[in-house]
Design a protein around this motif. Structure first.
Motif, mmCIF file in Angstrom:
data_model
loop_
_atom_site.group_PDB
_atom_site.id
_atom_site.type_symbol
_atom_site.label_atom_id
_atom_site.label_comp_id
_atom_site.label_asym_id
_atom_site.label_seq_id
_atom_site.Cartn_x
_atom_site.Cartn_y
_atom_site.Cartn_z
ATOM 1 N N PRO A 255 -18.758 -1.612 26.634
ATOM 2 C CA PRO A 255 -19.277 -0.306 26.212
ATOM 3 C C PRO A 255 -18.983 0.732 27.305
ATOM 4 O O PRO A 255 -18.973 0.395 28.490
ATOM 5 N N LEU A 256 -18.754 1.986 26.870
ATOM 6 C CA LEU A 256 -18.317 3.028 27.801
ATOM 7 C C LEU A 256 -19.280 3.200 28.986
ATOM 8 O O LEU A 256 -18.854 3.345 30.125
ATOM 9 N N ASP A 257 -20.607 3.164 28.704
ATOM 10 C CA ASP A 257 -21.560 3.397 29.801
ATOM 11 C C ASP A 257 -21.452 2.298 30.865
ATOM 12 O O ASP A 257 -21.424 2.570 32.071
ATOM 13 N N LEU A 258 -21.292 1.062 30.431
ATOM 14 C CA LEU A 258 -21.186 -0.051 31.381
ATOM 15 C C LEU A 258 -19.895 0.073 32.194
ATOM 16 O O LEU A 258 -19.893 -0.109 33.424
ATOM 17 N N LYS A 259 -18.821 0.438 31.498
ATOM 18 C CA LYS A 259 -17.525 0.583 32.171
ATOM 19 C C LYS A 259 -17.608 1.661 33.253
ATOM 20 O O LYS A 259 -17.197 1.452 34.395
ATOM 21 N N THR A 260 -18.195 2.805 32.865
ATOM 22 C CA THR A 260 -18.302 3.918 33.823
ATOM 23 C C THR A 260 -19.124 3.493 35.043
ATOM 24 O O THR A 260 -18.734 3.733 36.192
ATOM 25 N N GLU A 261 -20.251 2.840 34.791
ATOM 26 C CA GLU A 261 -21.127 2.433 35.906
ATOM 27 C C GLU A 261 -20.430 1.422 36.820
ATOM 28 O O GLU A 261 -20.524 1.500 38.048
ATOM 29 N N ILE A 262 -19.722 0.475 36.203
ATOM 30 C CA ILE A 262 -19.062 -0.553 37.033
ATOM 31 C C ILE A 262 -17.919 0.066 37.842
ATOM 32 O O ILE A 262 -17.761 -0.227 39.035
ATOM 33 N N MET A 263 -17.156 0.960 37.225
ATOM 34 C CA MET A 263 -16.051 1.584 37.967
ATOM 35 C C MET A 263 -16.601 2.378 39.154
ATOM 36 O O MET A 263 -16.001 2.393 40.221
ATOM 37 N N GLU A 264 -17.746 3.022 38.969
ATOM 38 C CA GLU A 264 -18.366 3.769 40.079
ATOM 39 C C GLU A 264 -18.849 2.811 41.153
ATOM 40 O O GLU A 264 -18.632 3.001 42.343
ATOM 41 N N GLU A 265 -19.496 1.727 40.702
ATOM 42 C CA GLU A 265 -20.063 0.756 41.642
ATOM 43 C C GLU A 265 -18.965 0.101 42.491
ATOM 44 O O GLU A 265 -19.154 -0.184 43.671
ATOM 45 N N LEU A 266 -17.809 -0.118 41.854
ATOM 46 C CA LEU A 266 -16.716 -0.777 42.579
ATOM 47 C C LEU A 266 -16.243 0.040 43.784
ATOM 48 O O LEU A 266 -15.678 -0.509 44.718
ATOM 49 N N LYS A 267 -16.498 1.351 43.736
ATOM 50 C CA LYS A 267 -16.111 2.198 44.881
ATOM 51 C C LYS A 267 -17.273 2.390 45.855
ATOM 52 O O LYS A 267 -17.098 2.966 46.929
ATOM 53 N N ASP A 268 -18.437 1.903 45.472
ATOM 54 C CA ASP A 268 -19.628 2.072 46.320
ATOM 55 C C ASP A 268 -19.472 1.245 47.607
ATOM 56 O O ASP A 268 -18.915 0.149 47.570
ATOM 57 N N PRO A 269 -19.974 1.763 48.744
ATOM 58 C CA PRO A 269 -19.855 1.000 50.001
ATOM 59 C C PRO A 269 -20.490 -0.404 49.927
ATOM 60 O O PRO A 269 -20.127 -1.281 50.707
ATOM 61 N N GLU A 270 -21.397 -0.612 48.985
ATOM 62 C CA GLU A 270 -21.977 -1.968 48.871
ATOM 63 C C GLU A 270 -20.961 -2.949 48.293
ATOM 64 O O GLU A 270 -21.148 -4.159 48.362
ATOM 65 N N CYS A 271 -19.898 -2.398 47.671
ATOM 66 C CA CYS A 271 -18.845 -3.261 47.112
ATOM 67 C C CYS A 271 -17.543 -3.177 47.905
ATOM 68 O O CYS A 271 -16.900 -4.190 48.139
#
Ligand code: SAM
Length: 292
Positions: A255-271
């Motif tokens: 789903p678009l919302d999950l995709k958007t959140e994961i793509m953002e998270e992948l760039k997060d310093p925690e990842c």
């Protein structure tokens, strides 16, 4: 979770292809090789004492790249001693690659290879039926415990097969890795079935403490270049994204919302960390060595 999302393991060829790309784009095997070179000799220093043959069991050996490095260290530690190396591996494709690798590798004369095309639990059931409780000097489970039904009982079963001086080596994603962060935040929204457990080394150590098994652990720093995941339509990026989320065709089925959140998270310093225009995902591993 959208019903169209399904586990990457349900499409074995796609799993193998995305795993191959993951290896190409990460320092996964390099960090393991460094560990094998520097730490393994100490870990196996007494497994072969007084033995005319050393029994090694590889659980989820894949295509054997790491297995052969382990075997080279065992040969170096115990020159001339016969080695019986058995492999539990459910994928026929992986077994074929493993056999091809063995065929083109020299200095394996004193090693007898046997492959069992089955999962760890099928092996356990088969042995129980045959009432065979063969003991092993070294057992390893490298990056495979995500795929068992029950991590605790699997570890307990194989730990119970160790010889008195034997060692069980587990390599698993570290609790400090981007994987642990990603799965902690999104595990419940990704395809969750008994084919993939979103766990990290913290879960393994917690259960070892609970059941009272003694272990030592080592952190293996590693990164994975996921820059292509952010290039729209990039085939390699899509496969890597499948591997990160353990989802088949994630970019087309999530789903678009999950995709958007994961793509953002992948760039997060925690990842991840960004360097020279590239995005490096934290792929740190933990090696856990369990005693009999
Ligand atoms: C991520 S790969 C790791 C391969 C190899 N150990 C390495 O580190 O390069 C996981 C391997 O575990 C195998 N596998 C999956 N489920 C398994 C199970 N239940 N029992 C044993 N092996 C399994 C897969 O077929 C695959 O070859």
């Amino acid at each position: 979770m959208a019903s169209s999302m399904r586990s990457l393991l349900s499409d074995h060829s796609r799993y193998v292809e995305s795993f191959r790309l993951f290896l190409e784009n990460s320092t996964e095997h390099q960090c393991m090789l460094e560990f094998i070179e520097k730490k393994l000799p100490g870990i196996i220093s007494s497994i072969g004492n007084g033995k005319s043959a050393i029994n090694i069991l590889s659980v989820g050996g894949g295509s054997g790249e790491i297995d052969l490095q382990i075997l080279a260290e065992v040969q170096a530690k115990y020159p001339g001693v016969a080695i019986n190396n058995e492999v539990i591996e459910p994928s026929g494709e992986q077994i074929l690659s493993y056999k091809e690798r063995v065929a083109k590798t020299s200095n394996l004369e004193n090693i007898k290879f046997t492959w069992h095309k089955e999962t760890s639990s099928e092996y356990e059931s088969r042995m129980n039926e045959k009432k065979e409780f063969k003991k092993w000097d070294f057992i390893h489970m490298i990056q495979m415990l995500y795929y068992v039904k029950d991590i605790r009982t699997t570890i307990q079963y194989f730990q119970g097969l160790l010889e008195a001086e034997g060692k069980l080596l587990i390599i698993f994603v570290s609790e400090t890795s981007g994987w642990a962060n990603l799965w902690r935040k999104f595990g419940l929204r990704l395809p969750r079935n008994d084919l993939c457990l979103y766990a990290s080394s913290a879960d393994i150590k917690e259960l070892l403490d609970t059941v009272g098994l003694k272990y030592q652990d080592y952190e293996l720093p590693s990164t994975m270049d996921i820059t292509n995941c952010f290039v729209k339509g990039n085939k390699d990026g899509e496969l890597l994204l499948d591997f990160l989320t353990e989802t088949c065709n994630f970019s087309k089925t999530a789903p678009l919302d999950l995709k958007t959140e994961i793509m953002e998270e992948l760039k997060d310093p925690e990842c991840s960390k960004e360097k020279d225009g590239k995005v490096f995902f934290n792929n740190n591993l933990n090696a856990i060595v369990i005693e009999p």
